[in-house]
Design a protein around this motif. Structure first.
Motif, short mmCIF file in Angstrom:
data_model
loop_
_atom_site.label_atom_id
_atom_site.label_comp_id
_atom_site.label_asym_id
_atom_site.label_seq_id
_atom_site.Cartn_x
_atom_site.Cartn_y
_atom_site.Cartn_z
N ARG A 3 -7.20 -0.66 -6.29
CA ARG A 3 -6.83 0.05 -5.07
C ARG A 3 -7.76 0.94 -4.36
O ARG A 3 -7.70 1.11 -3.21
CB ARG A 3 -5.60 0.55 -5.36
CG ARG A 3 -4.11 -0.16 -5.53
CD ARG A 3 -3.93 -0.76 -4.22
NE ARG A 3 -2.66 -1.27 -4.23
CZ ARG A 3 -2.18 -2.16 -3.22
NH1 ARG A 3 -3.05 -2.41 -2.16
NH2 ARG A 3 -1.06 -2.84 -3.30
N TYR A 61 2.04 2.00 -3.24
CA TYR A 61 1.12 2.35 -4.12
C TYR A 61 1.02 3.95 -3.90
O TYR A 61 0.93 4.65 -4.98
CB TYR A 61 -0.11 1.84 -3.96
CG TYR A 61 -1.34 2.47 -4.63
CD1 TYR A 61 -1.67 2.18 -5.95
CD2 TYR A 61 -2.30 3.29 -4.06
CE1 TYR A 61 -2.69 2.82 -6.59
CE2 TYR A 61 -3.47 3.89 -4.55
CZ TYR A 61 -3.52 3.75 -6.11
OH TYR A 61 -4.43 4.35 -6.68
N TRP A 85 0.96 -1.15 -0.12
CA TRP A 85 -0.11 -0.05 -0.10
C TRP A 85 1.00 1.33 0.08
O TRP A 85 0.78 2.07 -0.69
CB TRP A 85 -1.06 -0.06 1.13
CG TRP A 85 -1.67 1.23 1.40
CD1 TRP A 85 -1.49 2.11 2.51
CD2 TRP A 85 -2.54 1.80 0.48
NE1 TRP A 85 -2.42 3.24 2.25
CE2 TRP A 85 -3.03 2.87 0.89
CE3 TRP A 85 -3.26 1.59 -0.88
CZ2 TRP A 85 -4.11 3.89 0.42
CZ3 TRP A 85 -4.15 2.28 -1.48
CH2 TRP A 85 -4.64 3.28 -0.91
#
Ligand code: M7G
Length: 320
Positions: free
Chosen positions: A211, A138, A135
């Motif tokens: 996402r 990302y 994450w």
């Protein structure tokens, strides 16, 4: 709304022309290079250039594919072939070159014109590398990259606003928050069900990819699953149990969409490192509303993709 092949039957009508634009000048394309070809898929991905009146060159990508056989055309093919050349004979075995009449030798041609460098890269055969994106990766690497690079999604807005492909819509739920439009994918010519491929595009414009999904999106995802399956069964006679329904991560286009393909079709992009089954996505969000903001996701990137470079610079992947 569009008609497709009636259940287990070929669609006879020609596709409606997509708007008033002049046909693509196929005959005057200059071949630059073969980006990729595939003997198995019987397809060639070509970089061409169209020369304008002032001599300016504009890039185009042409995808040429031999189309699948249609059962009801086989007899006609055997009856009306223009030539049959023996290649070899041995005992009870023989092979021939069979030349079909033009009406039975269709080639599906997909044109991207004008094509950007990213289109050329997308179809160029290249090595790929796996990324395991946390994450944090990302937020720090992928998201800023997506925001700086966006691959135009005008074609998506054209479908949602009925400016293109309006006559091809198979189903629509018009709700601005939990609604979507279901259309045949660019990859499917709708002549046979073996390679059935449709795509559901959501109406809301604030969800880029897997996402972004949270439990807030469950009603939308359930609508796509339920109504998408029902619409495909009704229109094409394919039961929900024979549909592969999934999202790509990473997608090419950052406007959430869901792929529906025939279970028996080895569609491009169904590999373990790219496809996420919609039913699994729904279950994961039920288990944890922030599931996709917590877990690492794996995907492959082509060797020269700028995003791979970003992961390399951040020391998150070693490709040597
Ligand atoms: P993706 O997962 O973002 O990328 O899927 P991919 O192309 O690498 O799989 C986008 C999907 O939208 C693909 O299945 C495309 O074939 C399809 N698609 C792309 N375009 C530009 C169009 C279009 O103009 N019309 C339709 N109907 N489908 C498209």
């Amino acid at each position: 709304m569009a008609d497709g092949p009636a259940p287990k039957r070929r669609r006879e009508e020609a596709e409606a022309a997509p708007g008033p634009a002049a046909p693509f000048p196929l005959g005057s394309v200059r071949l630059r290079r073969l980006l990729r070809d595939s003997a198995r898929e019987k397809a060639a991905f070509v970089h061409g250039q169209v020369v304008g009146p002032a001599g300016e060159e504009t890039d185009a990508v042409l995808i040429l594919e031999k189309t699948p056989f249609q059962e009801e055309k086989i007899e006609e093919l055997l009856r009306t072939h223009t030539r049959l050349e023996l290649q070899m004979r041995n005992d009870i075995y023989s092979t021939y070159r069979l030349y079909p009449p033009p009406a039975l030798s269709e080639i599906k041609a997909t044109v991207v014109y004008p094509a950007t460098e990213k289109h050329l890269q997308k179809y160029l055969r290249q090595e790929v590398h796996l990324i395991r994106e946390t994450w944090e990766d990302y937020k720090n690497i992928t998201l800023p990259f997506i925001q700086s690079q966006s691959f135009s999604i005008q074609w998506v807005y054209n479908i949602l606003e009925k400016k293109a492909e309006a006559d091809r819509i198979v189903h629509e739920n018009p709700d601005p928050c939990n609604g979507f439009v279901l259309v045949p994918d660019l990859k499917w010519n709708q002549n046979q069900l073996e390679d059935l491929y449709l795509i559901a595009l959501i109406h809301r414009r604030d969800v880029k990819s897997l996402r972004d999904l949270t439990a807030e999106h469950l009603p939308l995802l359930r609508n796509i699953l339920q109504e998408g399956k029902e619409a495909i069964t009704k229109r094409f006679g394919v039961p929900g149990s024979q549909l592969r329904i999934y999202l790509h991560y990473q997608p090419s286009y950052y406007h959430l969409h869901v792929h529906f393909t025939a279970l028996g079709y080895d569609a491009p992009g169904i590999s373990a490192e790219r496809a996420h089954l919609l039913e699994d996505v729904i279950d994961n969000l039920l288990l944890d509303a922030q599931y996709y903001q917590k877990r690492a996701l794996t995907f492959a990137l082509r060797a020269d993709e700028p995003l791979l470079k970003k992961f390399q610079e951040a020391g998150r992947v070693n490709v040597s």
